[in-house]
Design an enzyme around this catalytic site. Structure first.
Site, short mmCIF file in Angstrom:
data_model
loop_
_atom_site.label_atom_id
_atom_site.label_comp_id
_atom_site.label_asym_id
_atom_site.label_seq_id
_atom_site.Cartn_x
_atom_site.Cartn_y
_atom_site.Cartn_z
N SER A 113 33.38 41.47 45.11
CA SER A 113 33.92 40.60 44.07
C SER A 113 33.24 39.24 44.10
O SER A 113 32.90 38.71 45.16
CB SER A 113 35.43 40.43 44.28
OG SER A 113 35.94 39.42 43.42
N TYR A 137 33.25 38.11 37.62
CA TYR A 137 34.17 37.51 36.66
C TYR A 137 33.37 36.45 35.92
O TYR A 137 32.73 35.60 36.55
CB TYR A 137 35.38 36.88 37.35
CG TYR A 137 36.33 37.89 37.94
CD1 TYR A 137 37.19 38.62 37.13
CD2 TYR A 137 36.39 38.07 39.32
CE1 TYR A 137 38.08 39.53 37.68
CE2 TYR A 137 37.27 38.98 39.88
CZ TYR A 137 38.11 39.71 39.05
OH TYR A 137 38.98 40.61 39.59
N THR A 163 33.78 42.77 35.02
CA THR A 163 35.18 43.11 34.80
C THR A 163 35.59 42.65 33.40
O THR A 163 35.32 41.51 33.00
CB THR A 163 36.07 42.44 35.87
OG1 THR A 163 35.80 43.06 37.13
CG2 THR A 163 37.54 42.62 35.54
N LYS A 217 33.99 47.44 34.25
CA LYS A 217 35.22 47.74 35.00
C LYS A 217 36.44 47.23 34.24
O LYS A 217 36.50 46.05 33.87
CB LYS A 217 35.18 47.10 36.39
CG LYS A 217 36.42 47.38 37.22
CD LYS A 217 36.32 46.73 38.58
CE LYS A 217 37.55 47.07 39.43
NZ LYS A 217 38.80 46.48 38.88
N HIS A 241 43.32 47.33 37.08
CA HIS A 241 43.39 46.25 38.06
C HIS A 241 44.53 46.48 39.05
O HIS A 241 45.16 45.54 39.53
CB HIS A 241 43.58 44.90 37.35
CG HIS A 241 42.63 43.83 37.79
ND1 HIS A 241 41.38 43.67 37.24
CD2 HIS A 241 42.73 42.87 38.74
CE1 HIS A 241 40.77 42.66 37.82
NE2 HIS A 241 41.57 42.17 38.74
#
Length: 366
Positions: A113, A137, A163, A217, A241
């Site tokens: 991440s 992100y 994402t 995603k 999520h």
């Protein structure tokens, strides 16, 4: 894996229990919690528990192959990836580096991440030699995205994930009720870029980075899966999520067949959402997932015993998968026919830990 860890953790529920003991209340609730009523999270489990197996017998299953393909580039030990989780360093100081070492050592990918430590490059270095994906992100403009792509390619990541189900911050009431704010949410920098993300940005990404394997995603329906394929996306990742974004959504396993049909073999399909057991993994793969993400499950291992804990989670999961396939009369995932999965009523109410019933039996000391 040390003999000590093997002796200490002989079931997955023992790892969950150890994690609960080690983590403070705020971090524990961040880990196990979800959005508002937590309905989506419960439906993840309900979808998995609503399928029963129809076994076949008297087949030679003396050798069972649990391995899988990863992006057509290598074999991995299980069709499993450590899903991207923010602030892994909340569970163990080494964060994604610790988890990445365990994943690489065992032989499965980690998806790192962009909101976890020790960052893009250091996390990749820790998982050197192992398969890995970087997840972003969007917190900046095109230059922000392009910079992360360049760095991910230079660091040796096999694919780049964006994402797409976090256009707005969700209301995770376990955290709100305690007034607990994670450090990356406290800053709240650049969230408007995530909210403004559109298919135009995906088209620009494909034009700008044609050689980068792109993963989207957070796909939750067949229509968006079809649009993703039209935009040249190589991997459609079914995810809600972990129930931590939209409340009252469907369970991921319930969404999976719709997405597989919409993709029609033109892209790879990954999924996550409530995967807690080897039987869960087998169901997802038989229904069309090429790779299955685990999130909370490996975080329990990370919190319980660091690198050894994550590896032990994977070892136990592998043992459960091998047992499940063998008892289905199959020597591998492709040998399980769809007719061996049937609708069934769940026997317990869905819960984040309903896959670990011994945790609910205090008289047994759990």
């Amino acid at each position: 894996m040390s003999a000590e860890a093997q002796q200490q953790f002989q079931t997955l529920h023992e790892i969950v229990k150890a994690a609960r003991i080690r983590l403070n209340a705020n971090i524990w609730d961040y880990l196990v919690g979800a959005t508002e009523t937590e309905t989506t999270m419960q439906r993840n489990r309900a979808a998995l528990d609503s399928i029963a197996f129809r076994p076949r017998v008297l087949r030679d299953v003396s050798v069972v192959d649990c391995t899988a393909d990863f992006l057509g580039r290598r074999r991995i030990r299980l069709p499993v990836a450590l899903a991207p989780v923010g602030s892994l360093d909340s569970f163990e100081p080494g964060g994604a580096a610790t988890a990445g070492r365990a994943a690489a050592d065992f032989g499965v990918p980690i998806i790192v991440s962009s909101v976890t430590q020790p960052g893009l490059e250091a996390s990749a270095a820790a998982a050197a030699g192992g398969p890995k994906v970087f997840q972003l992100y969007t917190r900046g403009d095109d230059a922000f995205i392009d910079d992360h792509v360049r760095r991910a390619v230079d660091a040796g990541y096999d694919a780049f994930a964006i994402t797409v189900d976090t256009a707005h911050y969700s209301r995770r009431e376990r955290d709100i009720a305690k007034r607990f704010v994670k450090h990356w949410r406290a800053r709240n920098v650049g969230m408007n870029f995530q909210a403004a993300l559109s298919w135009k940005d995906i088209a620009r990404f494909r034009d700008k980075h044609p050689d980068v394997t792109l993963v989207l995603k957070g796909i939750g329906c067949g229509e968006d899966a079809e649009i993703a394929v039209q935009h040249g996306v190589q991997v459609v990742y079914v995810s809600n999520h972990g129930g931590r974004q939209l409340d009252h959504g469907r369970g991921s396993l319930a969404v999976l067949p719709e997405v597989v049909q919409a993709v029609g073999g033109k892209a790879r399909v990954w999924m996550d959402g409530g995967i807690s057991r080897g039987t869960d993994l087998v169901k997802a793969v038989v229904l069309g997932a090429e790779l299955v993400g685990i999130g909370r499950l490996y975080c329990y291992g990370l919190a319980a015993a660091g690198e050894a804990g994550v590896r032990r989670v994977l070892e136990l999961l592998e043992d459960e998968v091998q047992t499940c396939l063998g008892l289905l009369g199959a020597t591998g995932y492709a040998k399980v026919d769809r007719s061996q999965l049937l609708p069934a009523a769940p026997v317990v109410a869905p819960h984040v830990h309903s896959a670990f019933p011994l945790l609910a039996e205090p008289e047994r000391g759990y």
